[in-house]
Enzyme design. Structure first.
Site, PDB file in Angstrom:
ATOM      1  N   ASN A 179       0.998  -1.552  -0.042  1.00  0.00           N
ATOM      2  CA  ASN A 179       0.201  -0.039  -0.382  1.00  0.00           C
ATOM      3  C   ASN A 179       0.466   0.832   0.220  1.00  0.00           C
ATOM      4  O   ASN A 179       0.682   2.248  -1.014  1.00  0.00           O
ATOM      5  CB  ASN A 179      -0.830  -0.182   1.273  1.00  0.00           C
ATOM      6  CG  ASN A 179      -2.151   0.908   1.072  1.00  0.00           C
ATOM      7  OD1 ASN A 179      -2.023   1.197   0.462  1.00  0.00           O
ATOM      8  ND2 ASN A 179      -1.987   1.677   2.255  1.00  0.00           N
ATOM      9  N   ILE A 214      -0.571   6.775  10.103  1.00  0.00           N
ATOM     10  CA  ILE A 214      -1.061   5.420  10.795  1.00  0.00           C
ATOM     11  C   ILE A 214      -1.191   4.788   9.202  1.00  0.00           C
ATOM     12  O   ILE A 214      -1.664   4.375   8.765  1.00  0.00           O
ATOM     13  CB  ILE A 214      -2.114   5.508  10.871  1.00  0.00           C
ATOM     14  CG1 ILE A 214      -2.837   6.856  11.267  1.00  0.00           C
ATOM     15  CG2 ILE A 214      -3.442   4.752  11.301  1.00  0.00           C
ATOM     16  CD1 ILE A 214      -3.237   8.252  11.461  1.00  0.00           C
ATOM     17  N   ALA A 215      -0.457   3.458   9.915  1.00  0.00           N
ATOM     18  CA  ALA A 215       0.221   2.344   8.678  1.00  0.00           C
ATOM     19  C   ALA A 215      -1.000   1.234   8.589  1.00  0.00           C
ATOM     20  O   ALA A 215      -2.061   0.751   9.239  1.00  0.00           O
ATOM     21  CB  ALA A 215       1.618   1.680   8.963  1.00  0.00           C
ATOM     22  N   HIS A 216      -1.601   1.307   7.295  1.00  0.00           N
ATOM     23  CA  HIS A 216      -2.443   0.401   6.758  1.00  0.00           C
ATOM     24  C   HIS A 216      -3.281  -0.186   5.580  1.00  0.00           C
ATOM     25  O   HIS A 216      -2.166   0.589   4.808  1.00  0.00           O
ATOM     26  CB  HIS A 216      -3.354   0.883   7.748  1.00  0.00           C
ATOM     27  CG  HIS A 216      -4.695   2.083   6.996  1.00  0.00           C
ATOM     28  ND1 HIS A 216      -3.251   3.294   6.877  1.00  0.00           N
ATOM     29  CD2 HIS A 216      -5.213   2.277   6.189  1.00  0.00           C
ATOM     30  CE1 HIS A 216      -4.538   4.499   6.588  1.00  0.00           C
ATOM     31  NE2 HIS A 216      -5.544   3.779   6.259  1.00  0.00           N
ATOM     32  N   ALA A 217      -3.956  -1.351   5.843  1.00  0.00           N
ATOM     33  CA  ALA A 217      -3.815  -1.765   4.292  1.00  0.00           C
ATOM     34  C   ALA A 217      -5.174  -1.880   4.576  1.00  0.00           C
ATOM     35  O   ALA A 217      -5.986  -2.169   5.101  1.00  0.00           O
ATOM     36  CB  ALA A 217      -2.868  -3.137   3.842  1.00  0.00           C
TER      37      ALA A 217
END
Lengths: 90, 148
Positions: free
Chosen positions: B48, B64-67
């Site tokens: 991502n 804010i690390a996310h996928a």
């Protein structure tokens, strides 16, 4: 009025942005529907939002969309959100 | 409640110097250690980042690390990695010192979590205290005190 809060996945940044956009709008006394959507949804939808908010890296990828696009550096800064929304909507 | 989405070991300080992608991988790894996501989720978050750039650096010093939701996510969760040595991500909000990691199995399970999180971090005093904190216990006290 329809406003999109956009992020890559549509589940994280955009949801946080939506929460704070709603707060900023209520402080400004402006009524609008705010939706958290993914970049793909923002580009692919038939239901065009009047205004789209996103962080700068995503704004670059929103070119060609007829909505007004607002770039937000700090999604937690209600003052920045309020000022930019007011400047765009007034 | 915000605290219910964090494992007790999910607030950590990284003492060593990390690149932004290493910090994202390590922060997301806390979700894996907590049993909230499978190891594949780390790759999804890095993909991502690779695809869209550092857009999830959402405030000065804060990522804010996310996928997207995927089968690699077990349940909604959050973790925090504080970087003792802040790093460059390529965002206007550099340097990054706080790497939150977020996962959700669908587009709804984590909405309470994010509502509480948005409330918390919109308080500039909370934000500044977190950016200046260097101990894990202090960061959890800041995040979880007076929670809604």
């Amino acid at each position: 009025m329809l406003i999109y809060a956009v992020c890559g996945a549509g589940i994280g940044t955009s949801v946080l942005l939506k929460a704070n956009v709603e707060r900023a709008l209520s402080m400004l006394g402006i009524e609008a529907e705010v939706k958290a959507v993914s970049l793909e949804d923002a580009r692919g939808t038939n239901q065009m939002a009047q205004v789209i908010l996103a962080t700068p890296e995503l704004v670059e990828k929103l070119g060609g969309i007829p909505s007004e696009v607002i770039s937000i550096n700090n999604i937690f800064d209600l003052a920045e959100l309020g000022e930019k929304l007011q400047a765009t909507l007034s | 409640m915000l605290s219910s989405y964090f494992d007790k070991d999910s607030i950590r300080v990284a003492a060593q110097e990390l690149s932004f992608s290493e910090a994202v991988a390590e922060g997301t790894g806390l979700l894996v250690s907590a049993g909230q996501a499978n190891p594949e989720y780390i790759g999804e978050v890095l993909a991502n980042l690779e695809a869209l750039g550092p857009y999830f650096v959402v405030a000065p010093g804060v990522a804010i690390a996310h996928a997207p939701p995927s089968s690699a996510v077990i349940k909604a969760g959050m973790a925090l990695l504080k970087l003792a040595a802040p790093c460059e991500s390529g965002s206007a909000n550099d340097p990054v010192a706080l790497v939150f990691a977020l996962c959700s199995p669908d587009s709804e399970s984590h909405l309470d979590l994010l509502a509480a999180f948005a409330d918390k971090l919109s308080d500039s005093q909370v934000m500044n205290s977190l950016l200046n904190a260097s101990a894990e216990s202090v960061m959890s006290a800041i995040l979880f005190e007076n929670q809604l």
